[in-house]
Design a protein around this motif. Structure first.
Motif, mmCIF file in Angstrom:
data_model
loop_
_atom_site.group_PDB
_atom_site.id
_atom_site.type_symbol
_atom_site.label_atom_id
_atom_site.label_comp_id
_atom_site.label_asym_id
_atom_site.label_seq_id
_atom_site.Cartn_x
_atom_site.Cartn_y
_atom_site.Cartn_z
ATOM 1 N N ALA A 92 21.266 -34.725 -6.729
ATOM 2 C CA ALA A 92 21.032 -36.076 -6.221
ATOM 3 C C ALA A 92 22.133 -37.032 -6.674
ATOM 4 O O ALA A 92 22.637 -37.845 -5.886
ATOM 5 C CB ALA A 92 19.666 -36.578 -6.691
ATOM 6 N N MET A 114 18.269 -30.275 -9.670
ATOM 7 C CA MET A 114 17.994 -31.164 -8.543
ATOM 8 C C MET A 114 18.446 -32.590 -8.844
ATOM 9 O O MET A 114 18.937 -33.299 -7.964
ATOM 10 C CB MET A 114 16.501 -31.130 -8.209
ATOM 11 C CG MET A 114 15.980 -29.751 -7.818
ATOM 12 S SD MET A 114 16.905 -28.965 -6.470
ATOM 13 C CE MET A 114 16.358 -29.932 -5.059
ATOM 14 N N LYS A 115 18.312 -32.990 -10.097
ATOM 15 C CA LYS A 115 18.781 -34.326 -10.485
ATOM 16 C C LYS A 115 20.298 -34.416 -10.369
ATOM 17 O O LYS A 115 20.842 -35.416 -9.879
ATOM 18 C CB LYS A 115 18.338 -34.642 -11.912
ATOM 19 C CG LYS A 115 18.672 -36.056 -12.352
ATOM 20 C CD LYS A 115 18.096 -36.351 -13.728
ATOM 21 C CE LYS A 115 18.373 -37.791 -14.139
ATOM 22 N NZ LYS A 115 17.783 -38.106 -15.469
ATOM 23 N N SER A 169 14.534 -28.844 -13.012
ATOM 24 C CA SER A 169 14.721 -30.232 -12.569
ATOM 25 C C SER A 169 16.133 -30.765 -12.822
ATOM 26 O O SER A 169 16.628 -31.568 -12.013
ATOM 27 C CB SER A 169 13.675 -31.149 -13.213
ATOM 28 O OG SER A 169 13.743 -31.100 -14.625
ATOM 29 N N CYS A 190 16.010 -38.505 -0.280
ATOM 30 C CA CYS A 190 15.452 -38.378 -1.621
ATOM 31 C C CYS A 190 15.477 -36.913 -2.034
ATOM 32 O O CYS A 190 15.569 -36.016 -1.194
ATOM 33 C CB CYS A 190 14.015 -38.897 -1.671
ATOM 34 S SG CYS A 190 13.861 -40.672 -1.434
ATOM 35 N N CYS A 191 15.363 -36.687 -3.330
ATOM 36 C CA CYS A 191 15.448 -35.336 -3.870
ATOM 37 C C CYS A 191 14.444 -35.200 -5.008
ATOM 38 O O CYS A 191 14.280 -36.121 -5.819
ATOM 39 C CB CYS A 191 16.875 -35.099 -4.370
ATOM 40 S SG CYS A 191 17.213 -33.447 -4.983
ATOM 41 N N ALA A 192 13.750 -34.068 -5.077
ATOM 42 C CA ALA A 192 12.780 -33.805 -6.141
ATOM 43 C C ALA A 192 12.703 -32.300 -6.363
ATOM 44 O O ALA A 192 13.179 -31.518 -5.531
ATOM 45 C CB ALA A 192 11.406 -34.357 -5.771
ATOM 46 N N SER A 199 11.570 -38.230 -10.136
ATOM 47 C CA SER A 199 11.093 -37.449 -11.280
ATOM 48 C C SER A 199 9.571 -37.352 -11.228
ATOM 49 O O SER A 199 8.882 -38.347 -10.996
ATOM 50 C CB SER A 199 11.534 -38.122 -12.586
ATOM 51 O OG SER A 199 11.044 -37.415 -13.700
ATOM 52 N N TRP A 234 21.977 -39.473 -3.600
ATOM 53 C CA TRP A 234 20.593 -39.542 -3.153
ATOM 54 C C TRP A 234 19.716 -40.140 -4.250
ATOM 55 O O TRP A 234 20.139 -40.272 -5.404
ATOM 56 C CB TRP A 234 20.064 -38.143 -2.810
ATOM 57 C CG TRP A 234 20.832 -37.402 -1.766
ATOM 58 C CD1 TRP A 234 21.692 -37.923 -0.839
ATOM 59 C CD2 TRP A 234 20.823 -35.984 -1.544
ATOM 60 N NE1 TRP A 234 22.209 -36.931 -0.050
ATOM 61 C CE2 TRP A 234 21.695 -35.727 -0.457
ATOM 62 C CE3 TRP A 234 20.164 -34.923 -2.144
ATOM 63 C CZ2 TRP A 234 21.918 -34.437 0.023
ATOM 64 C CZ3 TRP A 234 20.381 -33.637 -1.672
ATOM 65 C CH2 TRP A 234 21.250 -33.405 -0.596
ATOM 66 N N THR A 235 18.483 -40.474 -3.905
ATOM 67 C CA THR A 235 17.511 -40.960 -4.879
ATOM 68 C C THR A 235 16.740 -39.783 -5.456
ATOM 69 O O THR A 235 16.107 -39.028 -4.708
ATOM 70 C CB THR A 235 16.522 -41.945 -4.227
ATOM 71 O OG1 THR A 235 17.240 -43.079 -3.734
ATOM 72 C CG2 THR A 235 15.479 -42.411 -5.237
ATOM 73 N N TYR A 236 16.799 -39.617 -6.777
ATOM 74 C CA TYR A 236 16.050 -38.532 -7.422
ATOM 75 C C TYR A 236 14.670 -39.037 -7.824
ATOM 76 O O TYR A 236 14.536 -40.110 -8.420
ATOM 77 C CB TYR A 236 16.785 -38.013 -8.659
ATOM 78 C CG TYR A 236 16.005 -36.928 -9.376
ATOM 79 C CD1 TYR A 236 15.867 -35.670 -8.800
ATOM 80 C CD2 TYR A 236 15.379 -37.172 -10.595
ATOM 81 C CE1 TYR A 236 15.131 -34.677 -9.427
ATOM 82 C CE2 TYR A 236 14.646 -36.185 -11.231
ATOM 83 C CZ TYR A 236 14.526 -34.937 -10.638
ATOM 84 O OH TYR A 236 13.788 -33.954 -11.253
#
Length: 235
Positions: free
Chosen positions: A217, A213-214, A210, A41-43, A226, A222-224
């Protein structure tokens, strides 16, 4: 994927030696979990929402831009304790890519420039200057947040963008030398605004970083997650 292979991959995306000196010991794997990495995952930030969402998805790795351990930790309480408890209990790795990703090609500032549609780009020591196809109102809509404008913007043919807290006299002078009509960043200080050599547009930190990073992903599959901060304007 083994954690060693993941770390090698991340070094190629945003080399550690691209980080600013103050940041060099605060990036990379800051919380160690399982050795086998399958779900990533990514945030932007390791918030409680981001951590619990990663937990619910069954993530082995959470990649973020900002570390939860930026200053020396002398006690673990409150939100920091909750974050670390969830990560360690579930063996979720936490990987931080901060100023090294700001500088990287395809990183924070490139993604911001892509979102705005800048062309004919030139790099500063941090950030990008490019030709802007948008009016001020269109730019504000594209950023998706409220902004403050310092100075009078007569035209917006060429702009400078710096994700995060980028309002510095040196960067603004660089932007001016590269033909910028305005400078976009976040967290403007009063004293800096008074000495700014060109008009400045102050957006939120989240709105400017942001997108990077989005985009990462999406590029990596990957799963972003928010998690914009809640705020409102009272007048």
């Amino acid at each position: 994927m083994k954690i060693s292979a993941f770390l090698n991959m991340m070094e190629e995306i945003a080399p550690f030696d691209h980080a600013e000196e103050f940041d060099s010991d605060k990036i990379g794997l800051v919380v160690e979990g399982t050795e086998d990495i399958d779900v990533i995952c990514c945030a932007l930030d390791p918030t409680i929402h981001a951590i619990t969402t990663a937990e619910s998805i069954g993530a082995d790795m959470l990649v973020v831009h900002h570390t939860p351990l930026f200053t020396p930790v002398t006690r673990i309480t409150g939100t920091t304790a909750r974050i670390l408890h969830i990560l360690l209990k579930n063996e979720i790795n936490l990987f931080v890519m901060h100023t090294n990703f700001d500088h990287a090609e395809g990183g924070i500032n490139d993604a911001l420039a892509d979102m705005i549609g800048l062309s004919n780009r030139a790099r500063m020591t941090m950030g990008i200057v490019g030709d802007c196809p948008l009016t001020l109102n269109q730019l504000i809509l594209k950023l998706g947040c409220g902004v403050r404008v310092y100075g009078t913007i007569d035209r917006l043919d060429r702009v400078a963008v710096v994700g995060g807290s980028g309002f510095s006299q040196d960067l603004m002078e660089q932007a001016l030398d590269l033909g910028a009509d305005a400078f976009i960043s976040s967290e403007m200080k009063h004293s800096t605004a008074r000495l700014a050599p060109l008009p400045c547009i102050e957006a939120t930190h989240y709105a400017l970083e942001s997108p990077g990073m989005k985009a990462l992903a999406m590029r990596m599959g990957w799963t972003y997650i928010s998690d914009p901060p809640e705020s409102c304007l009272l007048v």
